[in-house]
Design an enzyme around this catalytic site. Structure first.
Site, mmCIF file in Angstrom:
data_model
loop_
_atom_site.group_PDB
_atom_site.id
_atom_site.type_symbol
_atom_site.label_atom_id
_atom_site.label_comp_id
_atom_site.label_asym_id
_atom_site.label_seq_id
_atom_site.Cartn_x
_atom_site.Cartn_y
_atom_site.Cartn_z
ATOM 1 N N LYS A 121 0.720 -1.235 -0.030
ATOM 2 C CA LYS A 121 0.010 -0.224 0.020
ATOM 3 C C LYS A 121 0.884 1.429 -0.326
ATOM 4 O O LYS A 121 0.373 2.271 -0.489
ATOM 5 C CB LYS A 121 -0.852 0.286 1.021
ATOM 6 C CG LYS A 121 -1.693 -1.165 1.427
ATOM 7 C CD LYS A 121 -3.015 -1.485 0.618
ATOM 8 C CE LYS A 121 -3.528 -2.703 1.033
ATOM 9 N NZ LYS A 121 -4.950 -2.727 0.622
HETATM 10 C C1 LIG Z 1 -0.842 -7.680 2.663
HETATM 11 C C2 LIG Z 1 -2.347 -7.297 1.560
HETATM 12 N N1 LIG Z 1 -2.066 -8.235 0.485
HETATM 13 C C3 LIG Z 1 -3.025 -8.426 -0.359
HETATM 14 C C4 LIG Z 1 -4.200 -7.506 -0.151
HETATM 15 C C5 LIG Z 1 -5.306 -7.542 -1.407
HETATM 16 O O1 LIG Z 1 -5.094 -6.553 -2.080
HETATM 17 P P1 LIG Z 1 -6.306 -5.899 -3.007
HETATM 18 O O2 LIG Z 1 -7.226 -5.364 -1.674
HETATM 19 O O3 LIG Z 1 -5.835 -4.844 -3.709
HETATM 20 O O4 LIG Z 1 -7.072 -6.922 -3.706
HETATM 21 C C6 LIG Z 1 -4.143 -6.499 0.816
HETATM 22 C C7 LIG Z 1 -5.331 -5.568 0.969
HETATM 23 O O5 LIG Z 1 -6.010 -4.979 0.428
HETATM 24 C C8 LIG Z 1 -3.161 -6.652 1.898
HETATM 25 O O6 LIG Z 1 -2.982 -5.751 2.762
HETATM 26 N N1 LIG Z 2 -6.362 -4.904 2.634
HETATM 27 C C1 LIG Z 2 -7.123 -3.749 2.880
HETATM 28 C C2 LIG Z 2 -8.350 -3.442 2.780
HETATM 29 C C3 LIG Z 2 -8.746 -1.998 1.865
HETATM 30 O O1 LIG Z 2 -8.457 -2.210 0.831
HETATM 31 P P1 LIG Z 2 -8.124 -1.087 -0.078
HETATM 32 O O2 LIG Z 2 -6.968 -1.445 -1.024
HETATM 33 O O3 LIG Z 2 -9.353 -0.686 -0.888
HETATM 34 O O4 LIG Z 2 -7.590 -0.078 0.639
HETATM 35 C C4 LIG Z 2 -6.425 -3.240 3.939
HETATM 36 O O5 LIG Z 2 -5.054 -3.639 4.422
HETATM 37 O O6 LIG Z 2 -6.816 -2.189 4.881
#
Ligand SMILES: Cc1ncc(COP(=O)(O)O)c(C=O)c1O
Ligand SMILES: N[C@@H](CCOP(=O)(O)O)C(=O)O
Length: 539
Positions: A121
């Site tokens: 992120k």
């Molecule tokens: C460590 C981790 N892996 C995978 C995901 C999944 O990613 P996305 O929500 O973009 O599919 C998340 C949260 O979004 C995460 O925090």
């Molecule tokens: N896995 C995410 C959930 C939120 O997803 P987002 O990518 O739409 O912000 C988290 O860790 O908070």
């Protein structure tokens, strides 16, 4: 002279059209509840594969983003500066290095956890924080007091988005950030990463419920016109288009690294993405549409498998598994809690494009209109009936681009174990989580979901390069990693613990406990009260 826009943006549900990049970044969610998408997916210059091969991560990000942000909106020097500052704090010179996990050039791990909070992120949220700041400084130039635009950023997190957003926005002027997290459902370190930030503009709200409850509350706040008009809501979740845009970079960067690796053989490429809210893999889909030569994108889910069921159940997108009892538990608690998500927000964006590509219509405008109608009616059905069915053309179009795999909790743990015992990457850097004794690689549980899915895909497609996204540092998930590796020769949790995690539990904390049963209106009032208090403190 009106600025020329390199892109116009529209809502997937059709009520808003012709917005600029700045509009969609600041607005976050469309007024009709839809998500913003670019009207066109740009194709790259013919020479991109040769010309861009040796660019730094930052310069590559700049070249890619210039296709979506016009020079008249953000001049090139400013955009470069925003990008450079966003990645200067990363702990790895390559920002997102590619590691040859199996030593055979078949399974590569894209380490996305070298940012400030050690999750993928950071790539988008360090950037989004700087973008918000850039737009705010420009809008507020020469203004004082109530004339200044003050953003109220609200986000929902299952653990990682929260701390990355806080890290990107802490201390920024004219902007308060509220993070709703499900109490007891994040890892202890994730929780501490959020609540130990005590800057006046950071507000953590511990909610009794699930991530989906938090996400629903955020969407309800955005749907409240009064709240929006008076408090200028902004989004940090992947509903914000800038999140997706920033993530496109590492798909291309990984491809260039793969091409330079010794065993690269021009065979096809598959990219495997641990998925929850579908934001990360959607960025991969945009990269593929722009010309990245990936054969397939593989969605890896944990036991919260709405995306996997969509493919297995012939295009049925349903909150509950078909045939599940009405009182079946909604979201399962797994070893990969950041993916404990029932409904994947960003799937809406993909569905829009697939509907657009497969719809009949004599003009692009007509097809766009139909796609908005389709998406609105599907999303209404999801809300009112718990699910919807897409036409076979849409399903086939999805299958042409994606495959999916569901990985169980047990398999997640056994994959961490097997990887530690059998993978000793030699091209990984100092900051990779490895045993100093055996060289065994330590996966985080989300990454392990991706690796388990990759192994299945490799069995079906031997010889095809696989890039599996490593979405978080394993030290964020001590319980799962210890469960898998506790007592193993050469494993020591303290050895992989990044310095910035040490002593978090001793720091001062600030968090508001939201009582169980609080409605979204209750949370709205709480947000308003905390913003007022924050602003009074500044006067
Ligand atoms: C460590 C981790 N892996 C995978 C995901 C999944 O990613 P996305 O929500 O973009 O599919 C998340 C949260 O979004 C995460 O925090
Ligand atoms: N896995 C995410 C959930 C939120 O997803 P987002 O990518 O739409 O912000 C988290 O860790 O908070």
């Amino acid at each position: 002279m009106a600025p020329t826009l390199s892109q116009k943006y529209l809502s997937t549900r059709g009520a808003e059209y012709g917005l600029s990049f700045e509009d969609v970044v600041l607005q976050g969610l469309a007024k009709d509840g839809g998500l913003f998408i670019p009207e066109e997916i740009p194709s790259l210059p013919a020479s991109w594969e040769t010309e861009w091969a040796d660019l730094s991560f930052e310069e590559l990000a700049f070249r890619l983003q210039s296709n979506f942000i016009s020079e008249s909106e953000i001049p090139s020097d400013d955009l470069r500066d925003i990008i450079n500052r966003s990645y200067a704090t990363f702990h790895h010179p390559q920002r997102t290095p590619l590691v040859d996990l199996d030593g055979k050039n078949n399974l590569h791990l894209l380490e996305l956890f070298h940012g400030q909070t050690r999750a993928f992120k950071d790539v988008a949220l360090a950037y989004l924080g700087n973008l918000f700041e850039y737009f705010l400084v420009r809008k507020n130039e020469g203004k004082t007091g109530k004339d200044r635009l003050h953003l109220t950023v609200v986000g929902a997190t299952s653990g990682d988005t929260g701390s990355a957003a806080i890290s990107g926005l802490r201390g920024k002027k004219d902007c308060s950030v509220f993070i709703l997290f499900p109490e007891g459902r994040t890892s202890p370190i994730q929780r501490l990463q959020m609540i130990t930030v005590c800057d006046a503009n950071v507000h953590n709200l511990a909610v009794q419920g699930t991530f989906d409850n938090c996400q629903d509350t955020v969407k309800a706040l955005f749907a409240d016109p009064k709240m929006n008009a008076e408090h200028h809501l902004a989004a940090v979740n992947s509903i914000n288009w800038a999140r997706i845009l920033a993530q496109i970079t590492y798909y291309f960067y990984a491809y260039f690294q793969l091409k330079k690796s010794p065993g690269y053989n021009k065979e096809k490429l598959r990219i495997v993405v641990p998925s929850g809210n579908f934001g990360d893999i959607l960025a991969g889909w945009f990269a593929k549409q722009m010309g990245l030569p990936a054969d397939k994108l593989v969605i890896a889910t944990n036991e919260n498998d709405i995306l996997d069921r969509f493919f297995r159940n012939d295009g049925h997108y349903t909150k509950k598994a078909l045939g599940a009892p009405a009182d079946a538990e909604d979201v399962k608690e797994t070893h990969s809690p950041a993916m404990d998500i029932l409904v994947s927000s960003n799937f809406e964006r993909l569905l829009w494009f697939l509907a657009y590509q497969t719809n009949n219509g004599s003009t692009a405008e007509e097809r766009r209109g139909h796609a908005c109608e389709n998406v609105s009616s599907w999303l209404n059905d999801l809300k009112s009936k718990g699910g919807f069915q897409v036409p076979s053309a849409v399903l086939e179009a999805a299958k042409a681009e994606f495959e999916s795999e569901r990985v169980s909790n047990d398999e997640t743990i056994s994959t961490i174990r097997e990887t530690f015992s059998s993978c000793f990457p030699t091209n990984s850097g100092e900051s990779s989580p490895k045993s100093s004794k055996t060289g065994g690689y330590v996966l985080d549980p989300h990454t392990a979901v991706g690796i388990a899915a990759s192994r299945r895909s490799i069995q079906r497609n031997p010889g095809v390069h696989h890039i599996s996204l490593s979405t978080a540092h394993p030290a964020k998930f001590a319980d799962a990693v210890d469960l898998a590796l506790g007592g193993k020769e050469g494993y020591s949790f303290s050895e992989i613990l990044p310095e910035d995690f040490i002593g978090l539990e001793k720091r001062e904390t600030r968090v508001t406990d939201v009582p169980a049963g609080t409605t979204w209106e209750g949370i709205r009032d709480l947000v308003i009260a905390e913003v007022d208090q924050e602003l009074q403190g500044q006067r």
